[in-house]
Design an enzyme around this catalytic site. Structure first.
Site, PDB file in Angstrom:
ATOM      1  N   GLU A 191      -4.745  -9.471   3.814  1.00  0.00           N
ATOM      2  CA  GLU A 191      -5.414  -9.119   5.054  1.00  0.00           C
ATOM      3  C   GLU A 191      -6.919  -9.690   5.169  1.00  0.00           C
ATOM      4  O   GLU A 191      -7.068 -10.180   6.263  1.00  0.00           O
ATOM      5  CB  GLU A 191      -5.836  -7.444   5.032  1.00  0.00           C
ATOM      6  CG  GLU A 191      -4.605  -6.587   5.337  1.00  0.00           C
ATOM      7  CD  GLU A 191      -3.773  -6.322   4.078  1.00  0.00           C
ATOM      8  OE1 GLU A 191      -2.920  -5.519   4.192  1.00  0.00           O
ATOM      9  OE2 GLU A 191      -3.973  -6.968   3.023  1.00  0.00           O
ATOM     10  N   GLU A 244       0.616  -1.407   0.017  1.00  0.00           N
ATOM     11  CA  GLU A 244      -0.008  -0.039   0.038  1.00  0.00           C
ATOM     12  C   GLU A 244       1.001   1.224   0.202  1.00  0.00           C
ATOM     13  O   GLU A 244       0.474   2.183  -0.809  1.00  0.00           O
ATOM     14  CB  GLU A 244      -1.030  -0.092   1.116  1.00  0.00           C
ATOM     15  CG  GLU A 244      -2.266  -1.195   1.073  1.00  0.00           C
ATOM     16  CD  GLU A 244      -2.638  -1.330   2.497  1.00  0.00           C
ATOM     17  OE1 GLU A 244      -3.995  -1.299   2.307  1.00  0.00           O
ATOM     18  OE2 GLU A 244      -2.273  -1.659   3.302  1.00  0.00           O
TER      19      GLU A 244
END
Length: 713
Positions: free
Chosen positions: A165, A144
């Site tokens: 995640e 990210e």
């Protein structure tokens, strides 16, 4: 960063005093071709690649300080661009989960989300172009932080790149759900965020990262940074223009989200919230409003951090990564004997799979035996064919293929095959007399130091060894099918197994890259005992009168990889019946032998279902099986079935722990995750039973201490 967020991060850092802190070093260099002065931030926690770089609160604060410096230089016109990369072999692998485990308050969880966003957003806001150089493993927040840069390059040698995640019970909460679909389109983003995560955390390689459009350029690992900087210079000089596809924000976006929901339904059946929260954010990201997406990520992240699924996911992750690598109760590894040759008794499918595994991992001579030459030749032929497949896929080269083939052989005479073997494993018919005879024959010809391993799934290792002169060298070595895929190896200590034999078994397991768990010599050990009780209770309610589809649907909320009767089909009804008979003899009060299952086996059926193209190959009850079923008139609801099944499993696990079948409840969960594919979001099974109140209802207490797989009190 705003003062409030800085204070929140400082507070979070105080909650996490043991953080392995990542530094963000800024250095300056002159780009090639006179392109100008460039600031490069390197993320490094000061350890080698075995301790990957993570982002805890103090690490985020350090990156924030580095960006302070770069921001001033950019504003002053002192640099033409800025980049971010990692230490050798590691870019960054995301948030520090050890810190997440410690969080007790929703506001602290929200601070972690906001803190990451506030820091990463500053990269996007710099007055000069920004570049991410994915030089090594990048996961979660590591991916990210790069998505916030304007350009990205990736190393062809990069082994692992993912947004894992959802697999753990979170959402990509530092921009992943919002930025990725806006970069590569919703469909590809759904594949990375949802599909790969739920497919046992599948990783992308560098080439795939480039092909998906996440990275703008791909360079070889040897001179990756040098080539990336040359490319950067060309981009800044306008010689290279990066064209990105126009993102379809119409129906295709909605279809992608719908596909993601279908994937999530197929994997977790609505039982775990993370995938659905991620899909909601991806759906909303269609309008391109990044801040709205970041805010939604913050809330989802905080909600999930304070929920049971994530705590179970982290618990499961720690079991596999830590406990799985340091097995409880294993003897001192210095006692292990070297293994320079392996013997395999049997040449059927299971034995051939074992031979291939030993051959590939140990790279020592492996010899198979069986009762006739045709079987021996077939077993060796299977191994050769599998090696050829590896060669065809480019997994090994021709020299390696030739060497491996030369190491495997087959003979009829055990004396010829095993006279110099250090480790002999049997994979013959699951009958105690047959196995005792095999070991007696092996003992007569094998060297005095050789270890004898049995791949039995349910029989007593002690009884198998009881007629030998040296029973102390027999050990249970129970693999799970398919051998190449399922990581679990139940290592069973017989009553007389000595420490040297056990230590050797654990050393071999490590070389085989298996997750070894020490198990007491008890009927069916761990996984088969729990699954047989679980499936036996499903079978009981069917026998009593509950429709098959109701019994199957009842356990869907567990989000298991497959339904009980589909699993029975995979195992084989005959094997399922055999294990239930074994356990019925040991524990007749709890384990039943289903007359309906016996009838299915007698009729030679492969399972309860048939599959047809007209029905999209979905399981349908076989009319012939339906005609065989003799049911009572007690019909239960899904809720009643689920309660009965879970109560039975909780009771069995409690009894297994009382008997000392394994050291702790953690080993039960490790076995179910690695041997039966039970979901990470359940943490195996015991956290779920604790969370649902089943453990206390059945056993009067929880299996795990508060905070172990739950929010700390």
């Amino acid at each position: 960063m705003s003062t409030t967020t800085a204070e929140l991060l400082k507070g979070a850092a105080e909650l996490f005093p043991d953080e392995v802190v990542t530094q963000a070093h800024v250095r300056h260099l002159d780009l090639p071709f006179g392109a100008g002065r460039f600031a490069l931030i390197t993320l490094d926690n000061g350890f080698d690649h075995t301790k990957p770089t993570t982002f805890g609160p103090q690490s985020l604060a350090n990156l924030d300080l580095a960006i302070d410096q770069v921001e001033k230089e950019a504003a002053a016109g002192e640099i033409v661009g800025a980049g971010i990369t990692g230490k050798p072999f590691i870019f960054a692998v995301g948030a520090d989960l050890k810190g997440v485990e410690l969080l007790k308050e929703h506001k602290d969880a929200l601070a972690i989300g906001k803190g990451g966003h506030e820091v990463f957003k500053r990269l996007a806001g710099l007055a000069v172009p920004t570049f991410a150089y994915y030089n090594g493993a990048a996961m979660g927040g590591g991916v990210e932080v790069g998505l916030h840069c304007r350009y990205r390059t990736v190393s062809a040698a990069l082994p692992a790149f993912s947004l894992p995640e959802v697999f753990l019970g979170l959402v990509p909460g530092w921009g992943g759900c919002t930025l990725l679909p806006n970069l590569i389109g919703a469909d590809k983003a759904v594949s990375v965020i949802i599909e790969n995560s739920l497919n046992q955390n599948k990783q992308l390689k560098g080439v795939q990262v480039y092909e998906l459009g996440i990275a703008d350029a791909l360079f070889e690992g040897a001179d990756f940074l040098e080539q990336s900087l040359i490319w950067t210079a060309s981009v800044l000089k306008g010689e290279i223009v990066v064209d990105r596809p126009v993102i379809d924000r119409g129906e295709a976006w909605d279809q992608a989200v719908a596909r993601g929901r279908s994937v999530a339904d197929g994997k977790v059946h609505g039982a775990a919230p993370a995938a659905y929260r991620a899909l909601d954010i991806i759906a909303a990201a269609k309008n391109g409003d990044l801040q709205q997406g970041y805010d939604a990520e913050d809330v989802a992240l905080a909600d999930l951090i304070m929920g049971g699924e994530l705590r179970s996911g982290i618990y499961a992750f720690n079991l596999v990564q830590k406990r799985g690598k340091r097995p409880a109760g294993a003897p001192d590894k210095s006692l292990a004997r070297p293994v320079t040759k392996v013997g395999v008794v049997g040449a059927g499918l299971m034995a051939s799979q074992l031979a291939l595994l030993f051959l590939r991992r140990l790279e020592v001579p492996v010899v198979l035996t069986d009762i006739d030459q045709e079987r021996v030749d077939k077993g060796v032929g299977y191994v050769h064919a599998e090696i050829d497949k590896l060669l065809g896929k480019g997994r090994i080269n021709q020299d390696k293929a030739n060497r491996l083939k030369a190491l495997v052989s087959g003979v009829l005479d055990k004396a010829e095959g095993f006279s110099d073997a250090d480790f002999v494993i049997e994979a013959v018919f699951e009958e105690i007399g047959v196995k005792q005879q095999v070991f007696a024959e092996v003992e007569a010809v094998a060297p005095a130091h050789a270890i004898f391993a049995t791949n039995t799934s349910s029989l007593s290792v002690s009884e198998m060894a009881s007629k030998l002169k040296h029973p102390e060298r027999v050990v249970g070595f129970h693999f799970f099918n398919p051998v190449a895929i399922l990581p679990l190896l139940e290592i069973v200590r017989g009553e007389q197994t000595d420490d040297a034999s056990l230590a050797t078994a654990f050393a071999v397991a490590k070389k085989l890259k298996k997750t070894a768990v020490l198990v007491k010599d008890a009927p069916a050990f761990v996984v088969n005992r729990i699954l047989t009780r679980f499936m036996g209770e499903v079978q009981n309610v069917i026998d009593e009168g509950t429709p098959v589809e109701v019994a199957e649907k009842a356990v869907e909320p567990l989000g298991l990889p497959m339904s009980p009767l589909v699993l029975l089909e995979l195992v084989g009804p005959a094997i399922g019946l055999h294990v239930s008979e074994t356990l019925n003899r040991a524990f007749p009060d709890r384990f039943t032998v289903s007359p309906n299952l016996a009838a299915v086996v007698k009729a030679g059926k492969r399972g309860f279902y048939v599959y047809s193209a007209e029905n999209g190959f979905k399981p349908e009850l076989d009319p012939e099986v339906s005609a065989l079923l003799k049911q009572g008139d007690t019909v239960l609801t899904e809720e009643q079935v689920r309660a009965r099944v879970l109560d039975a499993v909780a009771q069995e696990i409690g009894l297994m722990l009382d008997e000392g079948v394994v050291a702790e409840a953690q080993d039960i969960d490790l076995c179910l995750i690695t041997g039966a594919g039970w979901p990470f979001h359940l943490g195996g099974i015991t956290p779920y039973l604790d969370r649902e109140g089943v453990s206390e209802r059945v056993n009067g207490k929880k299996f795990l201490a508060p905070g172990v797989a739950s929010v700390p009190a």
